[in-house]
Design a protein around this motif. Structure first.
Motif, PDB file in Angstrom:
ATOM      1  N   GLY A 107      33.669  68.934  -5.078  1.00 40.54           N
ATOM      2  CA  GLY A 107      34.811  69.715  -5.551  1.00 40.54           C
ATOM      3  C   GLY A 107      34.550  71.203  -5.568  1.00 40.54           C
ATOM      4  O   GLY A 107      33.423  71.669  -5.402  1.00 40.54           O
ATOM      5  N   ALA A 108      35.604  71.976  -5.793  1.00 41.60           N
ATOM      6  CA  ALA A 108      35.479  73.436  -5.753  1.00 41.60           C
ATOM      7  C   ALA A 108      36.383  74.079  -6.795  1.00 41.60           C
ATOM      8  O   ALA A 108      37.220  74.908  -6.486  1.00 41.60           O
ATOM      9  CB  ALA A 108      35.816  73.962  -4.361  1.00 41.60           C
ATOM     10  N   ALA A 109      36.221  73.658  -8.046  1.00 36.32           N
ATOM     11  CA  ALA A 109      37.024  74.225  -9.130  1.00 36.32           C
ATOM     12  C   ALA A 109      36.138  74.821 -10.216  1.00 36.32           C
ATOM     13  O   ALA A 109      36.533  74.917 -11.366  1.00 36.32           O
ATOM     14  CB  ALA A 109      37.925  73.146  -9.724  1.00 36.32           C
ATOM     15  N   GLY A 110      34.941  75.259  -9.828  1.00 38.67           N
ATOM     16  CA  GLY A 110      33.982  75.762 -10.807  1.00 38.67           C
ATOM     17  C   GLY A 110      33.082  74.639 -11.281  1.00 38.67           C
ATOM     18  O   GLY A 110      33.035  73.548 -10.698  1.00 38.67           O
ATOM     19  N   GLY A 111      32.336  74.904 -12.361  1.00 39.45           N
ATOM     20  CA  GLY A 111      31.420  73.889 -12.848  1.00 39.45           C
ATOM     21  C   GLY A 111      31.020  74.128 -14.289  1.00 39.45           C
ATOM     22  O   GLY A 111      31.179  75.235 -14.824  1.00 39.45           O
ATOM     23  N   GLY A 112      30.514  73.090 -14.938  1.00 37.37           N
ATOM     24  CA  GLY A 112      30.082  73.203 -16.325  1.00 37.37           C
ATOM     25  C   GLY A 112      31.235  73.603 -17.216  1.00 37.37           C
ATOM     26  O   GLY A 112      32.324  73.015 -17.165  1.00 37.37           O
ATOM     27  N   TYR A 113      31.010  74.652 -18.019  1.00 41.04           N
ATOM     28  CA  TYR A 113      32.057  75.145 -18.925  1.00 41.04           C
ATOM     29  C   TYR A 113      32.767  76.373 -18.367  1.00 41.04           C
ATOM     30  O   TYR A 113      33.384  77.131 -19.114  1.00 41.04           O
ATOM     31  CB  TYR A 113      31.443  75.429 -20.293  1.00 41.04           C
ATOM     32  N   ALA A 114      32.683  76.538 -17.047  1.00 43.80           N
ATOM     33  CA  ALA A 114      33.420  77.603 -16.362  1.00 43.80           C
ATOM     34  C   ALA A 114      34.193  76.961 -15.208  1.00 43.80           C
ATOM     35  O   ALA A 114      33.806  77.021 -14.049  1.00 43.80           O
ATOM     36  CB  ALA A 114      32.469  78.682 -15.852  1.00 43.80           C
ATOM     37  N   GLN A 115      35.294  76.300 -15.554  1.00 37.47           N
ATOM     38  CA  GLN A 115      36.100  75.568 -14.574  1.00 37.47           C
ATOM     39  C   GLN A 115      37.569  75.907 -14.722  1.00 37.47           C
ATOM     40  O   GLN A 115      38.014  76.375 -15.775  1.00 37.47           O
ATOM     41  CB  GLN A 115      35.950  74.055 -14.778  1.00 37.47           C
ATOM     42  N   VAL A 116      38.309  75.620 -13.640  1.00 32.87           N
ATOM     43  CA  VAL A 116      39.770  75.619 -13.727  1.00 32.87           C
ATOM     44  C   VAL A 116      40.225  74.171 -13.770  1.00 32.87           C
ATOM     45  O   VAL A 116      39.627  73.288 -13.143  1.00 32.87           O
ATOM     46  CB  VAL A 116      40.423  76.371 -12.548  1.00 32.87           C
ATOM     47  N   VAL A 117      41.274  73.932 -14.532  1.00 29.79           N
ATOM     48  CA  VAL A 117      41.768  72.578 -14.743  1.00 29.79           C
ATOM     49  C   VAL A 117      43.295  72.552 -14.577  1.00 29.79           C
ATOM     50  O   VAL A 117      43.940  73.601 -14.708  1.00 29.79           O
ATOM     51  CB  VAL A 117      41.385  72.068 -16.165  1.00 29.79           C
ATOM     52  N   PRO A 118      43.881  71.373 -14.257  1.00 26.30           N
ATOM     53  CA  PRO A 118      43.298  70.027 -14.180  1.00 26.30           C
ATOM     54  C   PRO A 118      42.443  69.857 -12.927  1.00 26.30           C
ATOM     55  O   PRO A 118      42.950  69.969 -11.801  1.00 26.30           O
ATOM     56  CB  PRO A 118      44.514  69.104 -14.156  1.00 26.30           C
ATOM     57  N   MET A 119      41.172  69.574 -13.126  1.00 25.77           N
ATOM     58  CA  MET A 119      40.183  69.575 -12.065  1.00 25.77           C
ATOM     59  C   MET A 119      40.465  68.547 -10.977  1.00 25.77           C
ATOM     60  O   MET A 119      40.387  68.844  -9.783  1.00 25.77           O
ATOM     61  CB  MET A 119      38.797  69.352 -12.679  1.00 25.77           C
ATOM     62  N   GLU A 120      40.837  67.306 -11.379  1.00 24.29           N
ATOM     63  CA  GLU A 120      41.105  66.281 -10.364  1.00 24.29           C
ATOM     64  C   GLU A 120      42.274  66.694  -9.466  1.00 24.29           C
ATOM     65  O   GLU A 120      42.216  66.539  -8.248  1.00 24.29           O
ATOM     66  CB  GLU A 120      41.430  64.927 -10.997  1.00 24.29           C
TER      67      GLU A 120
END
Length: 557
Positions: A107-120
């Protein structure tokens, strides 16, 4: 917890509420796709034109490695950190392609506690933009073959059809195919092939256009093939660009989602930087600059690809001007560039780090000396990084007089990137940007390629077969000499050999194919063994992805 598990536990805010609270966007100008995704109306964006622009922060990186760098993660973490210290900030990111999601990268929506959501959603179908782009591309392909089948009034030479089909999936079996088999009713057989959607010229046009009228015009300029007299046949000659634009009507509206910390992110468009120009849409970036004081955007892969094309293509075409560049690296990746085995990257190795730091140094020099942008180095910290390694890296970069900042946003979210945020603001205030292009419009296409290869990649020369030189001469004779070049090459090295890590010198870049993107207004130089249709690896990420009986996705990232 995995990145996906962290994202699934997020307590998201309805996007309509968040957009009004954070950016003052009235609800009537949002077109929701469920509760947590929405598109912005173009009429609302038109109303913002008289507002002043915010500051633009470009996030780029070292040459990517299997150890990971975290460019998107850093973009999100920096956005959250700037908001934490009171700066109204928006992230502008690219949409992930299904190819790498199911292939090698995940995936390519960031990682850990630095993400954009809804990730799926973001990593899978999102709002259907890529499907629309693929359909527009393939509609044009179908209309080309249909025109030939029904008499070929335009005189298209079947041997000179250059428009390829696309699919948003890595599928090496589709690289070269034969179409129209099976008898007279199926048309005239000819060779064809598929690219991945992110390599489509429609994607490039989609990300460079600033209005629907410009989108339609650029689509009409696409060259699909040539007559026997080598006269170009364009999409508008087939009356295809109107229907193509209609398919893209809703996709063209920028998408907004949120970070884990409830800040706004524009996620729109997604050409790869190794085979296309690697930047999110101009319309999303320009819209964000009207709505926020600071905008954090990313360019794909390393700075030799993403940042180079961001400057020489996106900025040249759009008038956008970054105020600072953040170059992301990890200690682990630099040790890999220095020759340390992937399986042993947690072991302290100061010698490998010093050798590998040459890759980072060249990227920083390119950003500052070639493009005229002030820079900050962000070290995306891992728990295995030792104090000695951190001090060693700072010493390696000390002569460049660039600030090196440790960032821990993967583990701590925006709080872990506050030091980076403060340093970025300091650089914007103290070191004005002097953005420049590395070649002029009126230099030849070959000279532009040589300039990129020698000044950015560190190559000694560029070579090509006679047929490539003839094609470039023909393009210049037809009026395309003023176009910028878009180099398609491996992202893993400054060279065209993915095994040449670090900062190789005096290597030779071979251009093996040239493709004109007349609607996007650039010329693609395909170098080395890079493919515009990637293949799946031996163990694709798709093999780890699953769906439970209650609808819960696992293994996505």
């Amino acid at each position: 917890m995995t990145d996906l598990e962290i994202a699934q536990k997020a307590e998201m805010v309805r996007i309509s509420k968040l957009a009004e609270e954070k950016l003052g966007i009235p609800d009537e100008h949002l077109e929701p796709y469920g509760h947590y995704k929405a598109k912005l109306s173009l009429s609302y964006l038109d109303s913002l034109k008289e507002r002043p622009d915010g500051k633009l922060i470009l996030v780029t990186a070292i040459s990517p490695t299997p150890a990971g760098e975290g460019k998107t993660t850093t973009s999100v973490g920096l956005t959250d950190a700037l908001n934490r210290i009171g700066k109204k900030t928006v992230a502008c990111l690219r949409e992930p392609s299904l190819g790498p999601c199911f292939g090698l990268k995940g995936g390519a929506a960031g990682g850990g506690y630095a993400q954009v959501v809804p990730m799926e959603d973001i990593n899978l179908h999102f709002t259907g933009d890529f499907h629309a782009i693929g359909l527009a591309n393939n509609l044009l392909a179908a209309m080309v073959d249909n025109h030939i089948h029904h008499g070929n009034a335009l005189g298209i030479d079947q041997r000179r059809v250059v428009w390829r089909r696309v699919v948003d999936m890595n599928d090496r079996a589709l690289r070269e195919i034969t179409v129209a088999l099976g008898g007279l009713g199926n048309g005239f057989p000819r060779t064809d092939g598929f690219d991945i959607v992110v390599a489509s010229e429609v994607m490039a046009i989609f990300c460079l256009a600033t209005s629907r009228s410009e989108l339609k015009q650029r689509l009409g300029n696409i060259i699909v093939g040539y007559t026997r007299k080598r006269e170009p046949i364009r999409a508008r000659d087939l009356d295809a660009n109107g229907a193509m634009a209609a398919l893209l009507k809703d996709a063209f509206k920028p998408n907004i989602v949120q970070t884990l910390e409830g800040n706004i992110a524009f996620v729109h468009g997604g050409p790869f930087a190794n085979i296309a120009h690697g930047c999110n849409s101009v319309i999303a970036t320009k819209s964000a600059l009207k709505l926020a004081d600071y905008v954090v955007t990313e360019a794909g892969f390393g700075a030799d690809l993403g940042a180079e094309k961001f400057v020489n293509i996106k900025c040249r075409k759009s008038g956008l001007r970054p105020d600072v560049a953040v170059v992301v690296a990890t200690i682990r990746a630099l040790k890999y560039h220095g020759g340390q085995p992937l399986s042993d990257l947690t072991t302290e190795n100061l010698e490998a780090l010093e050798v590998g730091s040459r890759n980072l140094k060249r990227h920083v020099r390119n950003i500052r000396e070639r493009f005229g942008l002030p820079a900050v180095v962000a070290i995306n910290r891992f728990s295995s990084d030792t104090d000695a390694e951190i001090e060693q890296l700072k010493r390696c970069l000390s002569h460049l007089q660039v600030k090196v900042v440790l960032a821990e946003h993967w583990e701590k979210g925006g709080a872990g990137a506050e030091e980076l945020a403060h340093e970025v603001l300091n650089v914007i205030d103290d070191s004005p940007s002097n953005l420049r292009f590395i070649y002029d419009d009126n230099t030849s296409l070959w000279e532009k390629m040589e300039t990129v290869a020698t000044r950015i990649y560190g190559a000694s020369k560029v070579v090509a077969d006679t047929k490539v030189h003839k094609e470039l001469k023909r393009l210049e004779d037809e009026g395309f000499g003023n176009c910028p070049v878009c180099v398609a090459k491996t992202p893993y090295s400054f060279s065209t050999d993915p095994k040449l890590l670090g900062a190789p010198e005096d290597h030779v870049v071979k251009v093996r194919e040239v493709r004109l993107a007349a609607g996007a207004e650039f010329v693609v130089m395909i170098c080395g063994d890079v493919m515009t249709m990637p293949g799946l690896p031996k163990q694709p990420a798709a093999a780890r992805i699953d769906l439970s009986s209650d609808g819960r996705i696992s293994g996505l990232f």
